[in-house]
Design a protein around this motif. Structure first.
Motif, short mmCIF file in Angstrom:
data_model
loop_
_atom_site.label_atom_id
_atom_site.label_comp_id
_atom_site.label_asym_id
_atom_site.label_seq_id
_atom_site.Cartn_x
_atom_site.Cartn_y
_atom_site.Cartn_z
N ASP A 17 -4.77 -13.64 7.43
CA ASP A 17 -5.20 -13.67 6.03
C ASP A 17 -5.16 -12.28 5.39
N GLY A 18 -4.87 -11.27 6.18
CA GLY A 18 -4.85 -9.92 5.66
C GLY A 18 -6.26 -9.39 5.45
N GLU A 19 -6.35 -8.20 4.84
CA GLU A 19 -7.64 -7.56 4.61
C GLU A 19 -7.94 -7.36 3.13
N ASP A 20 -7.06 -7.84 2.25
CA ASP A 20 -7.31 -7.77 0.81
C ASP A 20 -8.05 -9.03 0.35
N ALA A 21 -8.67 -8.91 -0.82
CA ALA A 21 -9.32 -10.06 -1.46
C ALA A 21 -9.34 -9.82 -2.96
N ILE A 164 -2.37 -3.80 -15.08
CA ILE A 164 -2.03 -4.11 -13.69
C ILE A 164 -3.12 -3.56 -12.80
N LEU A 165 -3.79 -4.48 -12.09
CA LEU A 165 -4.88 -4.16 -11.17
C LEU A 165 -4.38 -4.45 -9.76
N GLY A 166 -4.62 -3.52 -8.84
CA GLY A 166 -4.10 -3.76 -7.50
C GLY A 166 -4.79 -2.94 -6.43
N THR A 167 -4.52 -3.30 -5.19
CA THR A 167 -4.98 -2.52 -4.05
C THR A 167 -3.96 -1.44 -3.75
N ASP A 168 -4.29 -0.57 -2.79
CA ASP A 168 -3.38 0.54 -2.50
C ASP A 168 -2.06 0.05 -1.93
N GLY A 169 -2.04 -1.13 -1.31
CA GLY A 169 -0.78 -1.66 -0.81
C GLY A 169 0.24 -1.86 -1.91
N PHE A 170 -0.23 -2.12 -3.12
CA PHE A 170 0.67 -2.21 -4.27
C PHE A 170 1.04 -0.82 -4.78
N GLY A 229 8.46 3.21 2.83
CA GLY A 229 7.30 2.55 2.25
C GLY A 229 6.17 2.43 3.25
N LYS A 230 5.07 1.83 2.79
CA LYS A 230 3.91 1.63 3.65
C LYS A 230 3.66 0.13 3.79
N GLU A 231 3.81 -0.37 5.01
CA GLU A 231 3.53 -1.79 5.25
C GLU A 231 2.03 -2.03 5.15
N ASP A 232 1.64 -2.91 4.26
CA ASP A 232 0.23 -3.13 3.99
C ASP A 232 0.07 -4.47 3.27
N ASP A 233 -1.17 -4.96 3.21
CA ASP A 233 -1.44 -6.10 2.35
C ASP A 233 -1.20 -5.67 0.90
N ILE A 234 -0.58 -6.55 0.12
CA ILE A 234 -0.27 -6.21 -1.27
C ILE A 234 -0.93 -7.22 -2.20
#
Length: 244
Positions: A17-21, A164-170, A229-234
């Motif tokens: 489920d990843g670590e973003d919400a 545009i609102l986002g986590t660091d993965g974006f 790039g950085k692989e991360d939850d986006i």
């Protein structure tokens, strides 16, 4: 402000489920994102995504108690949500609300938002970090930050603005000039189409091992040997200011 989201969890069999919400409240024109801090897994085997998800569920519940006539106070929502979040771990957080042509926000860490007007950036929320790749983070441990440190933001918007609102993965995988180019070519898309388009671009960039990314540029400035790039939850939420 009408909003839509895109989410692509990082490929991880232990945390599918990843670590973003995040959440979107259309009625009260409020959105939020949170990014669970991955070091909890590597050090203690704790999935910080559970903390991030509980925090956002509690934020949605807390914001429902706010009086619509008075408008949403994002920092108060964040404080109320934090006070009842019990999961282990920690996360960054950003909550954005719109009322009567003004964006109000509360931000902790490197989840953030930018405002575009006529396809150009007119505002970017600040990043809170102690050093490279070490953002402020909410949590229940003694060393974690508390919501009183949240930056409070107020910014006027007009019809046609895009948020545009986002986590660091974006944001770690999209240069600001890239985002402006996307809006210049695709600014007429509905928020759901635009969120999918720009989210998938960030995902593609995150898997690129050779070209520079915002993350690799900052890593090099910090003396790190990093490329691509950085692989991360986006997670990205796109909002548009439109006439009621």
């Amino acid at each position: 402000m009408i909003c839509a989201d895109y989410y692509a969890p990082k490929n991880d069999e232990y945390k599918p489920d990843g670590e973003d919400a995040g959440f979107i409240s259309t009625e009260k024109q409020t959105s939020g994102v949170a990014d669970g801090v991955g070091k909890w897994w590597s050090r203690y085997g704790i999935d910080a995504g559970e903390y991030a998800r509980e925090l956002m569920v509690n934020a949605l519940s807390a914001h429902d108690k706010e009086a619509p006539a008075a408008g949403i106070d994002p920092k108060r929502v964040l404080c109320d949500a934090f006070s009842i979040t019990e999961s282990e771990g920690s996360s960054t957080a950003c909550i954005v609300s719109h009322k009567d042509g003004v964006i109000r926000a509360a931000n902790v860490g490197d989840s953030r938002f930018i405002v575009f007007r006529k396809d150009k950036i007119v505002y970017r929320s600040p990043i809170q970090q102690r050093r490279f790749n070490c953002p402020y983070q909410l949590g229940n441990s003694e060393k974690s930050d508390k919501p009183k440190c949240a930056v409070q933001i107020s910014f006027p918007v007009v019809e046609g603005d895009v948020i545009i609102l986002g986590t660091d993965g974006f944001f770690d995988n999209i240069f600001e000039k890239e985002a402006e180019a996307v809006l210049e070519k695709n600014g007429d898309l509905d928020p759901d189409e635009l969120a999918k388009y720009i989210g998938e671009l960030a995902l593609s960039n995150s898997l690129n091992c050779f070209d520079d990314s915002p993350f690799s540029v900052e890593a090099k400035r910090a003396g790190k040997d990093y490329s691509g790039g950085k692989e991360d939850d986006i997670t990205v939420i796109v909002g548009k200011i439109v006439r009621n």
